[in-house]
Structure formats: structure tokens, C-alpha cells
Design a protein around this motif. Structure first.
Motif, mmCIF file in Angstrom:
data_model
loop_
_atom_site.group_PDB
_atom_site.id
_atom_site.type_symbol
_atom_site.label_atom_id
_atom_site.label_comp_id
_atom_site.label_asym_id
_atom_site.label_seq_id
_atom_site.Cartn_x
_atom_site.Cartn_y
_atom_site.Cartn_z
ATOM 1 N N GLU A 282 0.829 -1.209 0.000
ATOM 2 C CA GLU A 282 0.000 0.000 0.000
ATOM 3 C C GLU A 282 0.862 1.257 0.000
ATOM 4 N N LEU A 283 1.923 1.254 0.812
ATOM 5 C CA LEU A 283 2.806 2.417 0.876
ATOM 6 C C LEU A 283 3.534 2.644 -0.449
ATOM 7 N N ILE A 286 1.043 4.160 -2.877
ATOM 8 C CA ILE A 286 0.769 5.566 -2.552
ATOM 9 C C ILE A 286 1.858 6.462 -3.158
ATOM 10 N N THR A 287 3.104 6.020 -3.031
ATOM 11 C CA THR A 287 4.215 6.798 -3.608
ATOM 12 C C THR A 287 4.080 6.889 -5.120
ATOM 13 N N ASP A 289 1.338 6.636 -6.944
ATOM 14 C CA ASP A 289 0.191 7.497 -7.285
ATOM 15 C C ASP A 289 0.556 8.971 -7.117
ATOM 16 N N THR A 290 1.292 9.276 -6.043
ATOM 17 C CA THR A 290 1.724 10.657 -5.817
ATOM 18 C C THR A 290 2.624 11.127 -6.959
ATOM 19 N N ALA A 306 7.609 12.613 -3.869
ATOM 20 C CA ALA A 306 7.656 11.168 -4.119
ATOM 21 C C ALA A 306 9.055 10.697 -4.502
ATOM 22 N N GLN A 377 9.289 6.104 4.790
ATOM 23 C CA GLN A 377 8.555 6.468 3.581
ATOM 24 C C GLN A 377 9.290 5.914 2.362
#
Length: 388
Positions: A282-283, A286-287, A289-290, A306, A377
Motif C-alpha cells: 500500500e505504501l 501511494i508513492t 500514485d503521488t 515522491a 517512507q
């Protein structure tokens, strides 16, 4: 009385014959011919021997040896250059220079019938090539091939041994291939310190070996295949290298210039299916998509959030953004599919099939996104285009 007449006749004939022989002009010696690796160097003006020194036109000789030629009409100076090698001679002067070092010539270069003539042996031997004079055949042979092949074997062994040491992780041994007086020696040491964190199988190829006086120039291809340690792309680096002899008379790398770099995909990477925790997946997404949103919306701050700071991808994109290229074009980048193909500790590789709508045209590409974990992150560190 008859015998007497015959004797006088023979005597007269011998006198005439001898006179004719003596009167015949002496046969001129054959013209001197100069060969480089068996191929004759052609001169407009014939080579000349002056006080035991053979002189030839400077331009055909330098050009045959691969040197760039310069003639300064004001100073009457001839300069031949090849890589870091420089030879300088001046008309009427017995002082020559080889890489700035003063050399005393037996006889000065001179002009004859508008042609500038220079001492052949000095030029050839200053370029590191042996010269042989065949007095009977009146030929001069410059042997570049034999000395180049011999040195080529030494240079190939040097890099083969260096690659073996790097493969073993013995960087103390690997750096012995570097000349201790190299102006970049500290850089070599720092590179090996960084390389010590990785594990590679290293192989080398050496070609285009050229002798240039006290230096040797060659092209070196070094292949690095990851075998363990932190993730890194497999890669091949192409180098123009200069080698010089150390105090023991062995050739060592003095300097290099990288002129190309290729990245490769390690065997089986695209087919790999590593186990990845769902929270990590998921993390990672997210990166990604950003990254797409920031790029498509031209929201530079969001896009940079990102990216791994000062990473290869960051530096490339920063250059494009600073040049205004992102603002000047109309595009939209979409991920059609993505799959994690590598995951270990703080490194992850995502294989992505992308569609790029660029100024009215549509392009499809396959890319590998390398993400690294920083402060909990996941950030994009590098991108490799693997489109076939």
C-alpha cells in the motif's frame, strides 16, 4: 710481327674498355623507404640522410602515426599531438620538447625545396615505437604492431587481475592497478570504499590499445553483475584510460574518462514474485500514485515529495523541470499495470506498463521503478526503461 700486332690490338682494346668503365657515372643509391607495420609511408619529398640522421617530411610521418599536426608559420614550430602526448620541434633549433621536457637533437629540423624535414628516429622513438634501419635495402621499419601487442597483453592482464580482486571484494588488491601518482588517486580510493558495500561479479574487456610515448591509451569495458548485498542495477561502464609505468616499470591506470554507461536487468528479475507485506504494498502504491499525480498536474512540490532526494532520478527530473520542459509540453502518464518484482530490506523494484499521452500522440513503455525506504517512507530512487 703478327703476334706483336695482336698484342698491341688487345692492349688498345683493353685501354678503351677500361677508359669506358672509368668514365661511366657511379650508380645512385636507392631511395630510402619508410615502413610502418609493413605499409610504406609515402612522402612527396624523398627521405634524406644528413650526417647519419634520416630526415623526412613531418606531416606524412605524424599523420601515419596517428598524431594531429600543427605548423606555426610565425614561430616555424612543428607540433604533433596524440592524447596527452605532445612533440614540438623548431626549424633551425636543436632543442625539441616531449611533453614539455627539453630534448637535445643531434641536428636541427630544416627546410629543403619548401619541405620541412624532421629527424625520423627521434619522432618515432618519442612516440614509444622501435625503429630498425636496413642499410642494404635502404629501408627504415617502424614496428608499432609488435610493441602494441606486447603491451596489450600486459594491460589485459592488469584489468583481468583487477576484476578478479573486485569480485572477491579485495579492494586493497584492486587499487594496486592504479598508478600511485595518479592525480585522481583519492577519487579511486573513495570509489572503492563505496563499492565495498556491494557484491559484484566483475569482468573486463580491453581493446584499441595505442602506444603514445611514455603513455598507453586503451578502451576498457567493465561489466558488473550483482551477486549480493544492497540492490543495484547490473551495469557496464566504458572507459577511455591512460596508463603509465610506475617505479617498478609496470603499466598502471593513471586516469580514465567514462564515455558510456549501460544498465542491464539481472536474470530472472522480471519474472520474480517476492513476498511483500500488504502494508508495504500500500505504501509503495501511494508513492507511485503521488508521482503520477504530481507529474500530470504539474504540481512540482507534490511530484518532488515522491522522489528520493539527490537520487539519479531526482537529478534528471530536476534538470528537466529547471529547463522548463515539463511546462512546455502537454502530457498525461498512466500506469496500466504494475507488479513488485524485488523486495529486500529498504529496496523495492516495481515493474510498470505505462501509457503516455504526449502532445496528441500515444506511447507505451515498460519501466522499472526502484524505490528506497527513507524515514519510513518509500521514495523513487531511479527509473530504468526496459521497453523492447
Amino acid at each position: 710481327m703478327i703476334k706483336r700486332r695482336i698484342g698491341l690490338l688487345v692492349f688498345a682494346m683493353l685501354f678503351v674498355f677500361t677508359s669506358a668503365v672509368q668514365a661511366a657515372p657511379a650508380k645512385a643509391p636507392a631511395q630510402i623507404r619508410v615502413f610502418l607495420d609493413g605499409k610504406e609511408i609515402k612522402f612527396q619529398a624523398a627521405p634524406v640522410i644528413k650526417n647519419g640522421v634520416t630526415f623526412v617530411q613531418f606531416r606524412p610521418l605524424f599523420q601515419a602515426l596517428g598524431y594531429t599536426v600543427n605548423w606555426n608559420n610565425t614561430t616555424k614550430q612543428v607540433t604533433g599531438t596524440f592524447a596527452d602526448q605532445k612533440l614540438q620541434m623548431k626549424l633551425g633549433s636543436t632543442i625539441a620538447y616531449v611533453n614539455g621536457q627539453k630534448i637535445k637533437l643531434a641536428i636541427a629540423p630544416y627546410t629543403q625545396s619548401g619541405n620541412t624535414l624532421v629527424p625520423l628516429r627521434f619522432v618515432a622513438e618519442s612516440t614509444g615505437l622501435p625503429v630498425k634501419w636496413d642499410a642494404k635495402a635502404r629501408t627504415i621499419k617502424i614496428d608499432r604492431k609488435t610493441i602494441t601487442n606486447q603491451i596489450g597483453l600486459e594491460v589485459k592482464k592488469l584489468y583481468k587481475d583487477q576484476a578478479a580482486a573486485e569480485t572477491k571484494g579485495d579492494y586493497k588488491q584492486a587499487i594496486t592497478a592504479i598508478h600511485p601518482k595518479s592525480p585522481s588517486y583519492k577519487d579511486y580510493e573513495n570509489n572503492y570504499k563505496e563499492q565495498a558495500a556491494y557484491q559484484h561479479k566483475v569482468s573486463t574487456s580491453v581493446y584499441d590499445v595505442m602506444v603514445a610515448g611514455s603513455s598507453v591509451h586503451a578502451t576498457v569495458e567493465k561489466n558488473y553483475q550483482r551477486t549480493g548485498g544492497p540492490f543495484m542495477w547490473d551495469f557496464t561502464v566504458y572507459l577511455d584510460v591512460i596508463l603509465k609505468k610506475d617505479a617498478s616499470g609496470k603499466w598502471k591506470e593513471y586516469d580514465n574518462d567514462m564515455f558510456d554507461l549501460e544498465y542491464h536487468i539481472s536474470d530472472g528479475l522480471l519474472e520474480a514474485k517476492p513476498e511483500v507485506p500488504e502494508t508495504t504494498k500500500e505504501l509503495l502504491m501511494i508513492t507511485m500514485d503521488t508521482h503520477y499525480k504530481g507529474l500530470n498536474d504539474k504540481n512540482i512540490e507534490l511530484f518532488y515529495s515522491a522522489l528520493f532526494p539527490n537520487s539519479p532520478y531526482f537529478e534528471i527530473m530536476e534538470t528537466l523541470i529547471d529547463a522548463g520542459m515539463i511546462d512546455e509540453v502537454d502530457f498525461k502518464l498512466n500506469a496500466d499495470s504494475s507488479r513488485i518484482v524485488y523486495f529486500q530490506n529498504n529496496d523495492a523494484i516495481i515493474s510498470v506498463e505505462e501509457t503516455n499521452h504526449f502532445d496528441g500522440d500515444t506511447y507505451h513503455s515498460s519501466n522499472l521503478y526502484w524505490l528506497q525506504k527513507k524515514n519510513n517512507q518509500w521514495l523513487i530512487y531511479d527509473v530504468l526503461d526496459v521497453t523492447e
